[in-house]
Design a protein around this motif. Sequence first.
Motif, short mmCIF file in Angstrom:
data_model
loop_
_atom_site.label_atom_id
_atom_site.label_comp_id
_atom_site.label_asym_id
_atom_site.label_seq_id
_atom_site.Cartn_x
_atom_site.Cartn_y
_atom_site.Cartn_z
N ASN A 56 53.59 89.50 34.56
CA ASN A 56 52.91 88.82 33.62
C ASN A 56 53.75 88.69 32.23
O ASN A 56 53.20 87.96 31.40
N GLU A 60 54.05 78.52 35.33
CA GLU A 60 54.37 77.30 36.09
C GLU A 60 55.81 76.92 35.76
O GLU A 60 56.62 76.36 36.51
N SER A 117 51.48 85.58 44.21
CA SER A 117 50.64 85.45 42.98
C SER A 117 49.08 85.84 43.36
O SER A 117 48.66 85.39 44.42
N SER A 160 40.70 80.00 41.09
CA SER A 160 41.85 79.62 41.13
C SER A 160 42.80 81.10 40.75
O SER A 160 43.90 81.39 41.13
N GLN A 161 42.18 82.03 40.23
CA GLN A 161 42.75 83.54 39.86
C GLN A 161 42.39 84.47 40.84
O GLN A 161 42.42 85.61 40.94
N PHE A 189 47.27 84.31 41.51
CA PHE A 189 46.60 82.99 40.99
C PHE A 189 46.81 81.97 42.07
O PHE A 189 47.80 82.02 42.93
N SER A 195 48.97 83.36 48.02
CA SER A 195 48.05 83.72 47.04
C SER A 195 46.88 84.44 47.45
O SER A 195 46.45 84.47 48.63
N TRP A 232 52.37 85.18 37.52
CA TRP A 232 50.96 85.02 36.70
C TRP A 232 50.88 83.41 36.30
O TRP A 232 51.77 82.67 36.24
N ARG A 233 49.60 83.14 36.16
CA ARG A 233 49.10 82.07 35.43
C ARG A 233 49.94 81.80 34.24
O ARG A 233 49.94 82.78 33.57
N SER A 244 44.03 91.81 36.11
CA SER A 244 43.97 90.37 36.24
C SER A 244 42.37 89.95 35.41
O SER A 244 42.35 88.99 35.13
N ASP A 279 38.13 77.75 37.52
CA ASP A 279 39.22 78.64 37.01
C ASP A 279 39.27 79.91 37.64
O ASP A 279 40.34 80.66 37.81
N PHE A 307 47.98 78.48 42.92
CA PHE A 307 49.15 77.18 42.60
C PHE A 307 48.92 76.16 43.55
O PHE A 307 50.15 75.38 43.56
#
Length: 778
Positions: free
Chosen positions: A214, A271, A290, A447-448, A292, A180, A267-268, A391, A444, A294
């Motif tokens: 994405n 999952e 990623s 996390s990205q 993002f 990440s 990408w987010r 992003s 948030d 995870f």
Amino acid sequence: MNDWLSLGLGALASEGLKLLIAEAKKVLAFKSVSNELASDMEFLLAVITQIESLQDVMELQDFKDMIVEARVVVQECSRVKKWNLVLKSKYTRKVMEINRKMFKFCQVQLQLLLFRNQLQSNNDLQIINKKLDLLSVSPPSPVFSKRCSVPKLNTVLVGLDWPLMELKKKLLGNSVVVVSGPPGCGKTTLVTQLCDDEEIKGEFKKIFFSVVSNTPNFRAIVQNLLQDNGYGAITFDDDSQAETGLRDLLEELTKDGPILLVLDDVWRGSEFLLRKFQIELEGYKMLVTSRFDFSSLWSTYHLETLKDEDAKALLIQWASPPLHTSQDEYEDLIQKILKRCNGFPLVIEVVGISLKGKALYLWKGQVESWSEGETILGNAHTNVLERLKPSFNALEPHLKECFLDMGSFLEDQKIRASLIIDVWVELYGRGSTSTNMYMKYLNDLASQNLIKLVPLGTNEYEDGFYNELLVTQHDILRELAIFQSELEPILERKKLNLEIREDNYPDWCLNLRQPINARLLSIYTDDLFSSNWLEMDCPNVEALVLNVSSSDYALPSFIAGMKKLKVLTITNHGFYPTRLSNFSCLSSLPNLKRIRLEKVSVTLLDIPRLQLGSLKKLSLLMCSFGEVFYETEEIDVSKALPSLQEIDIDYCYDLVELPYWVSEVVSLKTLSITNCDKLSILPEDMGNLSKLEMLRLCSCNNLSELPQEIGKLEKLKKIWMRKYTGCKLPDSVTNLENLEVKCDEETGFLWERLKPKMINLRVVKEEIEHNLNWLQTF
């Protein structure tokens, strides 16, 4: 099967062919292939029967061997289920191989036999060849396009030795690992290099590499994996079929050795896709890259930007020194460029390529243009923007706004989360003062990988206290936030940055005749600014962020016209506290709810003088107050500050005692005093704070006792106390009911002994470990 084994020297090939036709018609899982095989064998049967009537059967032995082989394959096909697409594809290829052998037999040996026995006619031969030729190309031959092969590295590799070693260790110890990091930091390069590592290539029999991006397509990825392994172009009706096909493929492949599957640029929101690929199978591992985070789901390796030495080595490899430059001059330019790139491999590469082979004056011009405010995301380096912008585009609308706000704070700074949350509560809160949602927004963004959260301790952040959590952002991501904010005309922007160097304003300010429309206004002034303000009309500003550096700073008078202003933050980035003046311009602002002062010198009596009827929170961080005056004038604090609910004082070293007026803020619900070494006494009149619900006292080493009137605080339900081993608790604390005390182990002993005398006392002991990140903020 015994009938087939009896096809020896004396048996007729035609008899074996009849059995093969009968068996092929029974294979339902391969209905189209087996029916076509049976049909063609029936046509061939007539020719073989004629040969047998005139020829010694020994000359058909090769053909009989092929029939036996075909029978074995047909029997195996009969055991394959309809839904098992992988095995169906595998045995389809085996049938195709039998067809190929028969076609070859008919091209040479069969024609010779027909000719020898005078059975050949051009018409018969053309029909046979046509039939077998069609059979030999249907279904199509397997395609080996290597859609999932590891890409070749075509970039300069610098600074990845340590990350490679760490990632290798993590991968060998986990079935799923996510790499990440923000876009352009080298995630794909690192993983590609890992796949080319000799130890990894020795560990895994096969390595597959697929770019997800994405717009993930699970079925397409599985189809590519199957085709890369020679299973032909298989079409799935749904994801469930593809999952079955993937599992069957992996089970088949892992029989020969371990398999590594790399999924790049996930990408987010994907999952669910990763879980489809996450199959518990011996010898199978998955590696994901990623932008993002995870880490809550899978083991994660966070790729950091390059260290100084590696960043320099990478830049030098991309851009050789310009001609006719001294080593000292070249070194100076390199350092200025590196400061701008800040360890970001993508930016270093782009800037290095743009300067390669260029004259010295162009190197200097590039550096000077940056000092004048030009962004790396401009026209000269559009590919950096192209890599970063997705992003931003992927953010939900509310997070886009929050990300854009990050451009209001200075580069290379560690910003306290409490400052950012104060701004967001008033800009987006719709009347609510809860901070939990905005803390989630920070998480948030983190996390990205658009910001980074740096905790000062290990404790959980609760009750709206976030002074011990820092927020950092890479300069290039801050530039992205500013770039996106500046897409609109200046006067129409919702977020506006004003930078004043010395007393020089940008051109757009000099002839400003219309109001500024911004809701968030950020003003930066350097250490040479003389507080010579131009008049500005900012009627819609709700959040004002002032970043100052000079030793003396007068607030601009136009603040008095900001009738919608809800939050004011003043942060000094100089070494010593800034002496504030013209504080009175804040007086009577009808909607000002939050004031935050950091590293400024101010008189505490100035606060109630402002008569701020809407002020709810006052934050003073690293401030200097000088002498605290008492009874110099009569101020009815309950009327001057009728709405003030929270006072937060942190790292104010010269604070010896609180001013009298604090104990008269009858609306106060939270009082937080932390890291104030000289504080020795709290107001005796604290009993007036009848609405106080939380008292936070941490690391105020000279505070030897709590005031006796603390026992009158009937609504006080939470006390935070740390590092108060010798502090004396008055007997009146036993009057407090349903109290929760959070403290360290030693302070806990002070309260534990009072449990028999108190109603529902709860003592929560927490050992807090601090790191040294806070030192870099001063």
